[in-house]
Design an enzyme around this catalytic site. Structure first.
Site, mmCIF file in Angstrom:
data_model
loop_
_atom_site.group_PDB
_atom_site.id
_atom_site.type_symbol
_atom_site.label_atom_id
_atom_site.label_comp_id
_atom_site.label_asym_id
_atom_site.label_seq_id
_atom_site.Cartn_x
_atom_site.Cartn_y
_atom_site.Cartn_z
ATOM 1 N N THR A 28 0.814 -1.223 0.000
ATOM 2 C CA THR A 28 0.000 0.000 0.000
ATOM 3 C C THR A 28 0.843 1.267 0.000
ATOM 4 O OG1 THR A 28 -0.118 0.066 2.429
ATOM 5 C CG2 THR A 28 -1.842 -1.172 1.249
ATOM 6 N N CYS A 32 2.395 2.735 9.501
ATOM 7 C CA CYS A 32 1.448 2.812 10.614
ATOM 8 C C CYS A 32 2.166 2.668 11.945
ATOM 9 C CB CYS A 32 0.403 1.694 10.526
ATOM 10 S SG CYS A 32 -0.531 1.619 8.988
ATOM 11 N N CYS A 36 -2.245 0.159 15.029
ATOM 12 C CA CYS A 36 -3.214 0.579 14.006
ATOM 13 C C CYS A 36 -4.377 -0.410 13.934
ATOM 14 C CB CYS A 36 -2.533 0.678 12.640
ATOM 15 S SG CYS A 36 -3.659 1.257 11.331
ATOM 16 N N ARG A 61 3.919 6.732 3.019
ATOM 17 C CA ARG A 61 3.058 7.818 3.474
ATOM 18 C C ARG A 61 2.416 7.446 4.805
ATOM 19 N NH1 ARG A 61 1.375 6.500 -1.474
ATOM 20 N NH2 ARG A 61 -0.662 5.846 -0.671
ATOM 21 N N CYS A 63 -0.273 6.733 7.555
ATOM 22 C CA CYS A 63 -1.630 6.197 7.565
ATOM 23 C C CYS A 63 -2.608 7.270 8.049
ATOM 24 C CB CYS A 63 -1.693 4.979 8.485
ATOM 25 S SG CYS A 63 -3.355 4.304 8.738
ATOM 26 N N CYS A 66 -4.480 5.791 11.654
ATOM 27 C CA CYS A 66 -3.827 5.728 12.972
ATOM 28 C C CYS A 66 -2.884 6.891 13.230
ATOM 29 C CB CYS A 66 -3.082 4.409 13.142
ATOM 30 S SG CYS A 66 -1.586 4.242 12.126
#
Length: 484
Positions: A28, A32, A36, A61, A63, A66
């Site tokens: 993805t 996190c 999370c 990037r 999340c 969370c």
């Protein structure tokens, strides 16, 4: 920890490790916190990184669910006294933003190359990347809680240009500044910022004994500089702040009993928004929000005598200070007198030498006096022995000219040695300063009357304290609480 144990922590959504490491999901492209609530990714698709900055540098990037950029800091940086621990405390205080990497290295006494190498080796990111992660977090807070123009936010968060600001937020949050602002409900934004301040959530991990912390601060609140409003359980602690670019007022709510959340509500009123990151970090130190209560309980909870105290007070903290210099001066004021008497003396000092606010705000009227103001002052208004007035002048001069330095990244052993070299400062005062001003979690004060009483109460000795390392500061607070 190895990667298998880290993955087990992620599978169990263990909040004990929030801020200790971060989980990057290869499929993805997001990273996190371990706790999370999203579906746990497959082990083969997970990579573990030691810092948010390292995750950002690797192209992941944050999340949106969370918010890993908002986790409490690792308690490791308070425990460690080495180069990396000292550097992390200084970066958190905004030194890189204000003085650059050269300024950070100079404060640490190492070359910039050595600092870069050590931080990359342990955290996967150098000082610039670590500071950049902090700036991105500050920018998100301002975008989502104020109506400030985006250009003003860019410079308030510490970015050198609007272009750098835009590029960083796209990289970290996969959003333009305007889009990131749109994700926050309008009700959550303060309008205008000058009148309503900047609302924040000061995150912590595990149990948090808010009543103990607010009791501790309320008993010591200096008139003019601090005040505590409301009844226990619903109090608000307020104080003035002297910051690098200006001044401010902080309000932190107790919110006792709110077990469904892990944060204290806070509101900051700043004359210069560039001080936001620094102000937040200093409040985190004051309220000991980066502590690891799980590690403290594991170490102290099984010790004879001390164990029952730990069980009765889960989440007990060791409050720090928003200003190391202020705390050192207040420690001298508190020598050989009660807490109430020290508070009275502090109020007199503030009234005589403190800098008045441009406009009083409730009971807040002054900033705490600068050390240089004490160096040549007679201090007759304090009504205390000349020997202790001389100690205050000596300490003020030493802090003002740099002979004694108490910034977050100083060598604690060296700072204590220099303090004790000053006439009138002994082991108790230096130890108390080390615990609160320098945030050392492993201080013990065997000469303190309350500590001796507490040891006798639980049937322990000074020698037993060696088994309480590296969390002896927390043991001190348990002993003080048992005798109060």
């Amino acid at each position: 920890m190895d990667d298998d144990s880290r993955y087990e922590a992620v599978r169990s959504r263990d909040e004990r490790f929030d801020g200790v490491f971060f989980t990057a999901v290869l499929t993805t492209g997001i990273f996190c916190r371990p706790s999370c609530p999203a579906t746990t990714p497959k082990r083969a698709n997970v990579r573990f990184l030691p810092s948010a900055a390292a995750a950002q540098g690797a192209g992941f990037r944050a999340c949106r669910r969370c918010r890993p950029d908002a986790v409490p800091g690792s308690a490791e940086w308070n425990v460690r006294a080495d180069l990396v621990g000292r550097a992390m405390r200084l970066i958190g205080d905004g030194v890189v933003d204000r003085e650059g990497v050269a300024g950070l290295a100079d404060r640490l006494g190492y070359s910039a190359r050595q600092v870069q190498r050590q931080l990359v080796a342990e955290l996967g990111a150098g000082p610039i990347a670590l500071a950049r992660a902090g700036r991105a977090h500050t920018a998100r807070i301002l975008l989502q809680t104020t109506e400030l123009p985006i250009t003003e936010i860019a410079f308030a968060a510490g970015f050198a240009s609007v272009r750098q600001f835009n590029d960083t937020l796209r990289e970290v949050y996969d959003r333009t500044p305007s889009a990131l602002r749109a994700t926050a409900p309008a009700a959550g934004r303060a309008e205008p910022v000058e009148g309503a301040g900047v609302p924040l959530r000061l995150a912590y991990r595990g149990a948090y004994d808010a009543r103990q912390v607010f009791d501790f601060l309320a008993r010591r609140a200096l008139p003019g500089v601090e005040e505590t409003l409301g009844a226990p359980g619903a109090r608000t602690y307020r104080r003035t702040l002297a910051l690098p670019h200006g001044s401010g007022i902080a309000e932190v709510a107790e919110s006792a009993g709110a077990q469904d959340r892990r944060w204290l509500p806070c509101r900051l009123f700043l004359t210069d928004l560039r001080d936001l990151t620094c102000a937040v970090q200093r409040l985190r130190r004051l309220f000991d929000l980066d502590a690891d209560p799980y590690a403290v309980a594991d170490r102290l909870g099984g010790r004879p005598g001390l164990g029952p105290l730990v069980a009765r007070a889960p989440g007990l903290r060791s409050p720090g200070a928003v200003s190391s210099d202020e705390l050192a001066i207040r420690a001298v004021l508190g020598q050989q007198v009660t807490v109430g008497a020290a508070r009275t003396l502090g109020g007199r000092l503030v009234a005589a030498l403190g800098k008045p606010l441009g406009r009083p705000d409730g009971g807040l009227t002054h900033l705490f006096p600068e050390p240089a103001a004490l160096a040549e002052a007679e201090l007759a208004e304090l009504g205390m022995p000349e020997s202790r007035r001389a100690t205050l002048r000596t300490l003020g001069a030493a802090l003002a000219d740099g002979r004694v330095q108490l910034s977050p990244g100083v060598d604690r052993d060296e700072a204590e040695r220099r303090l004790r070299a000053l006439r009138g400062i002994g082991p108790w005062t230096a130890g108390y300063v080390r615990m609160r001003a320098l945030g050392d979690p492993d201080v013990f004060l065997p000469g303190d009357a309350g500590v001796r009483h507490g040891l006798a109460l639980i049937g322990a000795t000074v020698a037993d304290a060696e088994h309480w390392r590296p969390w002896r500061s927390y043991a001190l607070h348990h002993l003080w609480r048992a005798t109060s």
